[in-house]
Motif scaffolding. Structure first.
Motif, PDB file in Angstrom:
ATOM      1  N   LYS A 197     -10.833  -2.653  10.497  1.00 18.22           N
ATOM      2  CA  LYS A 197     -10.022  -1.962   9.487  1.00 18.22           C
ATOM      3  C   LYS A 197      -9.452  -2.978   8.512  1.00 18.22           C
ATOM      4  O   LYS A 197      -9.256  -4.151   8.859  1.00 18.22           O
ATOM      5  CB  LYS A 197      -8.892  -1.153  10.132  1.00 18.22           C
ATOM      6  CG  LYS A 197      -7.765  -1.967  10.741  1.00 18.22           C
ATOM      7  CD  LYS A 197      -6.708  -1.051  11.340  1.00 18.22           C
ATOM      8  CE  LYS A 197      -5.501  -1.822  11.873  1.00 18.22           C
ATOM      9  NZ  LYS A 197      -4.661  -2.372  10.780  1.00 18.22           N
ATOM     10  N   TYR A 198      -9.207  -2.534   7.275  1.00 20.63           N
ATOM     11  CA  TYR A 198      -8.535  -3.374   6.287  1.00 20.63           C
ATOM     12  C   TYR A 198      -7.029  -3.264   6.463  1.00 20.63           C
ATOM     13  O   TYR A 198      -6.515  -2.227   6.882  1.00 20.63           O
ATOM     14  CB  TYR A 198      -8.946  -2.960   4.875  1.00 20.63           C
ATOM     15  CG  TYR A 198     -10.369  -3.326   4.537  1.00 20.63           C
ATOM     16  CD1 TYR A 198     -10.715  -4.633   4.181  1.00 20.63           C
ATOM     17  CD2 TYR A 198     -11.379  -2.372   4.601  1.00 20.63           C
ATOM     18  CE1 TYR A 198     -12.023  -4.973   3.889  1.00 20.63           C
ATOM     19  CE2 TYR A 198     -12.698  -2.702   4.305  1.00 20.63           C
ATOM     20  CZ  TYR A 198     -13.017  -4.008   3.951  1.00 20.63           C
ATOM     21  OH  TYR A 198     -14.314  -4.341   3.670  1.00 20.63           O
ATOM     22  N   LEU A 199      -6.344  -4.366   6.152  1.00 24.38           N
ATOM     23  CA  LEU A 199      -4.887  -4.386   6.293  1.00 24.38           C
ATOM     24  C   LEU A 199      -4.216  -3.773   5.073  1.00 24.38           C
ATOM     25  O   LEU A 199      -4.711  -3.891   3.939  1.00 24.38           O
ATOM     26  CB  LEU A 199      -4.397  -5.829   6.464  1.00 24.38           C
ATOM     27  CG  LEU A 199      -4.936  -6.628   7.651  1.00 24.38           C
ATOM     28  CD1 LEU A 199      -4.279  -8.012   7.679  1.00 24.38           C
ATOM     29  CD2 LEU A 199      -4.724  -5.903   8.972  1.00 24.38           C
ATOM     30  N   ASP A 200      -3.084  -3.136   5.304  1.00 23.40           N
ATOM     31  CA  ASP A 200      -2.238  -2.697   4.193  1.00 23.40           C
ATOM     32  C   ASP A 200      -1.525  -3.914   3.615  1.00 23.40           C
ATOM     33  O   ASP A 200      -1.362  -4.941   4.284  1.00 23.40           O
ATOM     34  CB  ASP A 200      -1.202  -1.679   4.677  1.00 23.40           C
ATOM     35  CG  ASP A 200      -1.847  -0.378   5.144  1.00 23.40           C
ATOM     36  OD1 ASP A 200      -2.925  -0.037   4.611  1.00 23.40           O
ATOM     37  OD2 ASP A 200      -1.279   0.272   6.054  1.00 23.40           O
ATOM     38  N   MET A 201      -1.066  -3.778   2.386  1.00 22.52           N
ATOM     39  CA  MET A 201      -0.400  -4.891   1.713  1.00 22.52           C
ATOM     40  C   MET A 201       0.813  -5.383   2.507  1.00 22.52           C
ATOM     41  O   MET A 201       1.090  -6.585   2.545  1.00 22.52           O
ATOM     42  CB  MET A 201       0.010  -4.492   0.297  1.00 22.52           C
ATOM     43  CG  MET A 201      -1.159  -4.276  -0.662  1.00 22.52           C
ATOM     44  SD  MET A 201      -2.201  -5.762  -0.863  1.00 22.52           S
ATOM     45  CE  MET A 201      -1.060  -6.842  -1.730  1.00 22.52           C
ATOM     46  N   ASN A 202       1.526  -4.467   3.135  1.00 23.05           N
ATOM     47  CA  ASN A 202       2.731  -4.873   3.864  1.00 23.05           C
ATOM     48  C   ASN A 202       2.408  -5.568   5.190  1.00 23.05           C
ATOM     49  O   ASN A 202       3.314  -6.029   5.886  1.00 23.05           O
ATOM     50  CB  ASN A 202       3.649  -3.669   4.105  1.00 23.05           C
ATOM     51  CG  ASN A 202       2.992  -2.586   4.954  1.00 23.05           C
ATOM     52  OD1 ASN A 202       1.844  -2.725   5.376  1.00 23.05           O
ATOM     53  ND2 ASN A 202       3.725  -1.503   5.183  1.00 23.05           N
ATOM     54  N   GLU A 203       1.128  -5.644   5.543  1.00 24.63           N
ATOM     55  CA  GLU A 203       0.720  -6.345   6.767  1.00 24.63           C
ATOM     56  C   GLU A 203       0.255  -7.773   6.486  1.00 24.63           C
ATOM     57  O   GLU A 203      -0.012  -8.535   7.425  1.00 24.63           O
ATOM     58  CB  GLU A 203      -0.417  -5.587   7.462  1.00 24.63           C
ATOM     59  CG  GLU A 203      -0.058  -4.199   7.940  1.00 24.63           C
ATOM     60  CD  GLU A 203      -1.248  -3.489   8.566  1.00 24.63           C
ATOM     61  OE1 GLU A 203      -1.341  -3.475   9.808  1.00 24.63           O
ATOM     62  OE2 GLU A 203      -2.100  -2.977   7.805  1.00 24.63           O
ATOM     63  N   LEU A 204       0.153  -8.131   5.207  1.00 19.54           N
ATOM     64  CA  LEU A 204      -0.319  -9.468   4.845  1.00 19.54           C
ATOM     65  C   LEU A 204       0.779 -10.496   5.075  1.00 19.54           C
ATOM     66  O   LEU A 204       1.963 -10.168   5.131  1.00 19.54           O
ATOM     67  CB  LEU A 204      -0.779  -9.487   3.386  1.00 19.54           C
ATOM     68  CG  LEU A 204      -1.921  -8.534   3.033  1.00 19.54           C
ATOM     69  CD1 LEU A 204      -2.245  -8.636   1.547  1.00 19.54           C
ATOM     70  CD2 LEU A 204      -3.167  -8.815   3.874  1.00 19.54           C
ATOM     71  N   ARG A 205       0.369 -11.758   5.181  1.00 20.28           N
ATOM     72  CA  ARG A 205       1.337 -12.842   5.355  1.00 20.28           C
ATOM     73  C   ARG A 205       0.922 -14.033   4.518  1.00 20.28           C
ATOM     74  O   ARG A 205      -0.246 -14.195   4.167  1.00 20.28           O
ATOM     75  CB  ARG A 205       1.477 -13.220   6.834  1.00 20.28           C
ATOM     76  CG  ARG A 205       0.191 -13.672   7.492  1.00 20.28           C
ATOM     77  CD  ARG A 205       0.415 -14.108   8.945  1.00 20.28           C
ATOM     78  NE  ARG A 205       1.008 -13.073   9.742  1.00 20.28           N
ATOM     79  CZ  ARG A 205       2.031 -13.245  10.591  1.00 20.28           C
ATOM     80  NH1 ARG A 205       2.559 -14.456  10.740  1.00 20.28           N
ATOM     81  NH2 ARG A 205       2.524 -12.257  11.291  1.00 20.28           N
ATOM     82  N   GLY A 206       1.930 -14.902   4.234  1.00 17.84           N
ATOM     83  CA  GLY A 206       1.653 -16.138   3.501  1.00 17.84           C
ATOM     84  C   GLY A 206       0.961 -15.877   2.173  1.00 17.84           C
ATOM     85  O   GLY A 206       1.310 -14.932   1.452  1.00 17.84           O
ATOM     86  N   PRO A 207      -0.040 -16.681   1.829  1.00 20.67           N
ATOM     87  CA  PRO A 207      -0.719 -16.544   0.536  1.00 20.67           C
ATOM     88  C   PRO A 207      -1.829 -15.489   0.523  1.00 20.67           C
ATOM     89  O   PRO A 207      -2.576 -15.391  -0.446  1.00 20.67           O
ATOM     90  CB  PRO A 207      -1.320 -17.942   0.320  1.00 20.67           C
ATOM     91  CG  PRO A 207      -1.610 -18.438   1.702  1.00 20.67           C
ATOM     92  CD  PRO A 207      -0.527 -17.871   2.573  1.00 20.67           C
ATOM     93  N   ALA A 208      -1.945 -14.694   1.568  1.00 22.89           N
ATOM     94  CA  ALA A 208      -3.051 -13.737   1.659  1.00 22.89           C
ATOM     95  C   ALA A 208      -2.948 -12.647   0.590  1.00 22.89           C
ATOM     96  O   ALA A 208      -1.869 -12.095   0.353  1.00 22.89           O
ATOM     97  CB  ALA A 208      -3.089 -13.113   3.045  1.00 22.89           C
ATOM     98  N   LYS A 209      -4.095 -12.347  -0.035  1.00 26.14           N
ATOM     99  CA  LYS A 209      -4.185 -11.259  -1.012  1.00 26.14           C
ATOM    100  C   LYS A 209      -4.871 -10.032  -0.428  1.00 26.14           C
ATOM    101  O   LYS A 209      -4.772  -8.942  -0.961  1.00 26.14           O
ATOM    102  CB  LYS A 209      -4.938 -11.734  -2.254  1.00 26.14           C
ATOM    103  CG  LYS A 209      -4.243 -12.853  -3.000  1.00 26.14           C
ATOM    104  CD  LYS A 209      -4.944 -13.193  -4.308  1.00 26.14           C
ATOM    105  CE  LYS A 209      -6.213 -14.003  -4.062  1.00 26.14           C
ATOM    106  NZ  LYS A 209      -6.812 -14.484  -5.342  1.00 26.14           N
ATOM    107  N   MET A 210      -5.612 -10.221   0.661  1.00 26.34           N
ATOM    108  CA  MET A 210      -6.213  -9.119   1.400  1.00 26.34           C
ATOM    109  C   MET A 210      -6.448  -9.587   2.827  1.00 26.34           C
ATOM    110  O   MET A 210      -6.329 -10.785   3.133  1.00 26.34           O
ATOM    111  CB  MET A 210      -7.523  -8.645   0.749  1.00 26.34           C
ATOM    112  CG  MET A 210      -8.660  -9.652   0.743  1.00 26.34           C
ATOM    113  SD  MET A 210      -9.765  -9.551   2.186  1.00 26.34           S
ATOM    114  CE  MET A 210     -10.628  -8.016   1.852  1.00 26.34           C
TER     115      MET A 210
END
Length: 391
Positions: free
Chosen positions: A124-137
């Protein structure tokens, strides 16, 4: 006087050069067919003390394909994943070598999708609020991590348990196996002619006589192994500048942290400053690495990791311009015509995750060559490789 033994009608004599994960898997795959007598010839085996001369020991290794749009690599990786997933099943003889877990990939580069990984369980793809640090996706899925020293020894013991033979040899040239089989290294007065050679020499393919592939080069990687049995998940961060950081949990409670990719760097031991950098990056990606009691009322620091360090590590991945070399070639054998040599090397940092797929492809080439026999065209190579074998 040495005497040649006639090979059994249905049994072919095969020598696999190399005992890293690719060589061991390929030898086991060929052996499983039941119509081959297989010998592994290598300078180093999984039971030896760790050194930079044997890269497979230092691998993570988790199954996270980096095939992108390379169709051949996609197939190699998918076939391998299915084999590893089966080996990791409850009750499997190799179950203890594996940890099934959730892997999360964070991407700070320009990647927009991970279509080549959609086959992975629970993708599954992550939602934006699940990202961390410099991650864009980012995306997550279920996969396996191997305890590589244990898994390599499982491969070796499985091979030996099925009557496989191993020989510790500092081979200088593949032709040394073509005149009187392996007898120069066993001291036996009788011998069987070798029907085919499979070269899984990794970085050694650069210097092994009869191969000498100058497209092979080292890609140095450095790691730190921690004791953190509370970690049961994996994470990787890929940044825009190519920096990548990972934490890979193993079934025995260890976690491998990394990493680096430095082409043409031959330095054989860990550099202390890189160890410090890896610890800092790994902690930033996975703060849970710090022992739970240190995280009760404050943010963890690198100092919290020092008591759980097992060892830093360093390995030289067998990179190759043009990618993995999987092809067959015919070479002269004294007094008996031509013998097929199957090449299966140049896996870079992806030996574990493409091992079973490339072993199957090498087996197909081997069986095709033994079935059809040597070609009669004048353009086959009989002792020296083309300058650039390509992909």
């Amino acid at each position: 006087m040495n005497m040649a033994l006639s090979n059994d009608d249905q049994i072919k004599e095969i020598v696999v050069i190399g005992a890293g994960v690719v060589g061991l898997t390929t030898a086991l795959k060929i052996q499983e067919q039941g119509t081959y007598r297989v010998t592994i010839v290598a300078e180093t085996f999984p039971t030896d003390p760790k050194s930079s001369r044997y890269t497979s020991h230092w691998a993570g290794a988790h199954h996270v394909s980096h095939a992108y749009d390379d169709k051949r690599q996609q197939k190699l990786d998918q076939d391998t994943f299915h084999a590893l997933w089966q080996l990791s099943e409850s009750g499997s003889a190799a179950e203890g070598c594996f940890l099934r877990h959730t892997q999360t990939e964070y991407r700070g580069d320009d990647l927009t999708d991970a279509e080549w990984l959609h086959y992975m369980p629970d993708f599954k793809y992550l939602d934006m609020n699940e990202l961390r640090g410099p991650a864009k996706m980012g995306f997550s899925f279920s996969t396996v991590t191997m305890n590589t020293p244990a898994y390599l020894n499982w491969l070796l013991s499985s091979f030996l348990g099925k009557n496989g033979t191993i020989l510790r040899v500092s081979l200088q040239h593949i032709s040394q196996l073509l005149e009187r089989g392996t007898s120069p290294y066993t001291g036996a007065h009788s011998y069987r002619n070798v029907d085919a050679i499979v070269v899984c020499a990794g970085l050694g393919a650069r210097s092994l006589g009869g191969v000498e592939d100058k497209d092979v080069y080292p890609i140095r990687g450095q790691t730190v192994l921690l004791r953190a049995p509370w970690i049961k998940f994996g994470r990787t961060m890929t940044e825009a500048d190519g920096t990548y950081t990972y934490t890979m949990p193993r079934s025995n409670g260890d976690v491998l942290c990394g990493g680096t990719r430095v082409p043409n760097d031959w330095y054989p031991i860990p550099r202390p400053e890189i160890t410090e950098d890896i610890l800092a990056r790994a902690l930033q990606l996975t703060p849970e690495l710090a022992p739970p009691q240190t995280r009760v009322d404050r943010e963890p620091t690198v100092e919290d990791l020092r008591p759980i360090i097992i060892e830093p590590g360093c390995g030289l991945r067998p990179g190759r311009k043009g990618g993995i070399r999987i092809e067959v070639e015919w070479v002269d054998a004294p007094a008996r015509g031509k013998v097929p040599v199957v090449y299966n090397y140049g896996h870079s940092g992806y030996g574990f995750l493409s091992s079973w797929g490339s072993a199957s492809m090498a087996l197909d080439l081997l069986e095709g060559a033994l079935t059809t026999g040597a070609p009669t065209t004048a353009d086959i190579c009989v002792g020296h490789l083309p300058g650039n074998p390509g992909n």
